[in-house]
Design a protein around this motif. Structure first.
Motif, PDB file in Angstrom:
ATOM      1  N   PHE A 212       0.981  -1.340  -0.051  1.00  0.00           N
ATOM      2  CA  PHE A 212       0.062   0.040   0.051  1.00  0.00           C
ATOM      3  C   PHE A 212       1.109   1.262  -0.015  1.00  0.00           C
ATOM      4  N   CYS A 213       2.241   1.230  -0.020  1.00  0.00           N
ATOM      5  CA  CYS A 213       3.004   2.470   0.205  1.00  0.00           C
ATOM      6  C   CYS A 213       2.703   3.236   1.241  1.00  0.00           C
ATOM      7  N   PHE A 214       2.463   2.768   2.388  1.00  0.00           N
ATOM      8  CA  PHE A 214       1.964   3.388   3.471  1.00  0.00           C
ATOM      9  C   PHE A 214       2.845   2.969   4.624  1.00  0.00           C
ATOM     10  N   LYS A 215       3.591   4.059   5.219  1.00  0.00           N
ATOM     11  CA  LYS A 215       4.616   3.532   6.317  1.00  0.00           C
ATOM     12  C   LYS A 215       3.996   4.043   7.666  1.00  0.00           C
ATOM     13  N   MET A 216       3.887   3.092   8.783  1.00  0.00           N
ATOM     14  CA  MET A 216       3.377   3.095   9.931  1.00  0.00           C
ATOM     15  C   MET A 216       4.066   4.246  10.789  1.00  0.00           C
ATOM     16  N   ASP A 217       3.166   5.325  11.425  1.00  0.00           N
ATOM     17  CA  ASP A 217       3.525   6.041  12.324  1.00  0.00           C
ATOM     18  C   ASP A 217       4.175   5.492  13.404  1.00  0.00           C
ATOM     19  N   LYS A 218       5.152   6.082  14.165  1.00  0.00           N
ATOM     20  CA  LYS A 218       6.006   5.421  15.280  1.00  0.00           C
ATOM     21  C   LYS A 218       5.054   5.322  16.290  1.00  0.00           C
ATOM     22  N   TRP A 219       3.903   6.018  16.452  1.00  0.00           N
ATOM     23  CA  TRP A 219       3.028   5.754  17.681  1.00  0.00           C
ATOM     24  C   TRP A 219       2.119   4.552  17.689  1.00  0.00           C
ATOM     25  N   LEU A 220       1.882   4.189  16.206  1.00  0.00           N
ATOM     26  CA  LEU A 220       1.257   3.084  15.981  1.00  0.00           C
ATOM     27  C   LEU A 220       1.926   1.958  16.281  1.00  0.00           C
ATOM     28  N   MET A 221       3.324   1.938  15.946  1.00  0.00           N
ATOM     29  CA  MET A 221       4.169   0.720  16.331  1.00  0.00           C
ATOM     30  C   MET A 221       4.404   0.544  17.907  1.00  0.00           C
ATOM     31  N   ILE A 222       4.404   1.916  18.805  1.00  0.00           N
ATOM     32  CA  ILE A 222       4.425   1.869  20.045  1.00  0.00           C
ATOM     33  C   ILE A 222       3.249   1.357  20.664  1.00  0.00           C
ATOM     34  N   GLY A 223       2.140   1.493  20.024  1.00  0.00           N
ATOM     35  CA  GLY A 223       0.712   1.065  20.424  1.00  0.00           C
ATOM     36  C   GLY A 223       0.737  -0.561  20.247  1.00  0.00           C
ATOM     37  N   ILE A 224       1.276  -1.048  19.249  1.00  0.00           N
ATOM     38  CA  ILE A 224       1.402  -2.438  18.832  1.00  0.00           C
ATOM     39  C   ILE A 224       2.122  -3.084  20.251  1.00  0.00           C
ATOM     40  N   SER A 225       3.357  -2.414  20.502  1.00  0.00           N
ATOM     41  CA  SER A 225       4.053  -3.111  21.570  1.00  0.00           C
ATOM     42  C   SER A 225       3.295  -2.805  23.040  1.00  0.00           C
TER      43      SER A 225
ATOM     44  N   SER B 287      15.024  -7.988  14.454  1.00  0.00           N
ATOM     45  CA  SER B 287      13.742  -7.469  13.691  1.00  0.00           C
ATOM     46  C   SER B 287      13.830  -5.702  13.697  1.00  0.00           C
ATOM     47  N   MET B 288      14.098  -5.324  14.950  1.00  0.00           N
ATOM     48  CA  MET B 288      14.292  -3.812  15.100  1.00  0.00           C
ATOM     49  C   MET B 288      15.155  -3.309  13.933  1.00  0.00           C
ATOM     50  N   PHE B 289      16.281  -3.746  13.548  1.00  0.00           N
ATOM     51  CA  PHE B 289      17.419  -3.264  12.729  1.00  0.00           C
ATOM     52  C   PHE B 289      16.866  -3.788  11.185  1.00  0.00           C
ATOM     53  N   TRP B 290      16.677  -5.001  10.969  1.00  0.00           N
ATOM     54  CA  TRP B 290      16.497  -5.417   9.679  1.00  0.00           C
ATOM     55  C   TRP B 290      14.923  -4.840   9.072  1.00  0.00           C
ATOM     56  N   GLY B 291      13.884  -4.810  10.062  1.00  0.00           N
ATOM     57  CA  GLY B 291      12.717  -4.220   9.854  1.00  0.00           C
ATOM     58  C   GLY B 291      12.900  -2.930   8.925  1.00  0.00           C
ATOM     59  N   ALA B 292      13.604  -2.215   9.886  1.00  0.00           N
ATOM     60  CA  ALA B 292      13.817  -0.676   9.519  1.00  0.00           C
ATOM     61  C   ALA B 292      14.610  -0.358   8.177  1.00  0.00           C
ATOM     62  N   ILE B 293      15.726  -1.415   7.931  1.00  0.00           N
ATOM     63  CA  ILE B 293      16.311  -1.524   6.582  1.00  0.00           C
ATOM     64  C   ILE B 293      15.445  -1.926   5.546  1.00  0.00           C
ATOM     65  N   TYR B 294      14.772  -3.045   5.478  1.00  0.00           N
ATOM     66  CA  TYR B 294      14.093  -3.570   4.627  1.00  0.00           C
ATOM     67  C   TYR B 294      12.771  -2.579   4.146  1.00  0.00           C
ATOM     68  N   ALA B 295      12.471  -1.844   5.055  1.00  0.00           N
ATOM     69  CA  ALA B 295      11.135  -1.046   4.996  1.00  0.00           C
ATOM     70  C   ALA B 295      11.786   0.041   4.270  1.00  0.00           C
ATOM     71  N   LYS B 296      13.011   0.803   4.490  1.00  0.00           N
ATOM     72  CA  LYS B 296      13.452   1.592   3.798  1.00  0.00           C
ATOM     73  C   LYS B 296      13.737   1.142   2.362  1.00  0.00           C
ATOM     74  N   TYR B 297      14.369   0.224   1.985  1.00  0.00           N
ATOM     75  CA  TYR B 297      14.424  -0.502   0.653  1.00  0.00           C
ATOM     76  C   TYR B 297      13.370  -0.414  -0.122  1.00  0.00           C
ATOM     77  N   LEU B 298      11.952  -0.974   0.742  1.00  0.00           N
ATOM     78  CA  LEU B 298      10.771  -1.082   0.040  1.00  0.00           C
ATOM     79  C   LEU B 298      10.357   0.109  -0.567  1.00  0.00           C
ATOM     80  N   LEU B 299      10.548   1.085   0.562  1.00  0.00           N
ATOM     81  CA  LEU B 299       9.949   2.465   0.222  1.00  0.00           C
ATOM     82  C   LEU B 299      10.617   3.177  -1.209  1.00  0.00           C
TER      83      LEU B 299
END
Length: 127
Positions: free
Chosen positions: A49-62, A110-122
């Motif tokens: 969907f080319c939609f990047k989650m907000d940091k607050w949504l990530m914190i909410g999931i945690s 996952s905190m590292f590879w998730g961010a790296i892979y997300a940047k690559y996808l973007l």
């Protein structure tokens, strides 16, 4: 999850000698699971969907996973039963330790590879 809870509890109880090993175990599992699931959801949303989650949504999931683990282990007294039973993977202490360490390596990485892979996808799919 019982075996991972047990060995995480032992880590906080015997190695770090914390006063509240049950609470720290619930925190570690909840935060780790939340970061992992948040990374997977973020990658899925970016890829399709080319939609990047907000940091607050990530914190909410945690926080959601923290609450789930709190009610599942702590509030239900399941944690006390786990400590009494001393569960193992395949009846082996060695395999249990290895799989627990592998679980936390994947969760923390996952905190590292998730961010790296997300940047690559973007950059690749969302120009």
């Amino acid at each position: 999850m019982d075996v991972i809870y047990y060995y995480c509890y032992l880590f906080y109880k015997k190695i770090l000698k914390e006063d509240e090993p049950h609470a720290l175990t619930v925190w570690a599992l909840g935060a780790g699971e939340g970061f992992f699931v948040g990374s997977i959801i973020n990658i899925f949303l970016i890829r399709f969907f080319c939609f990047k989650m907000d940091k607050w949504l990530m914190i909410g999931i945690s926080v959601l996973f923290l609450l789930i683990n709190y009610f599942y282990f702590f509030k239900s007294k399941r944690s006390l039963r786990i400590i009494k039973e001393k569960p193992l993977f395949f009846g082996s202490s060695k395999i249990s330790k290895i799989l627990t360490i592998a679980f936390f390596v994947v969760i923390i990485s996952s905190m590292f590879w998730g961010a790296i892979y997300a940047k690559y996808l973007l950059q690749t799919y969302c120009r």
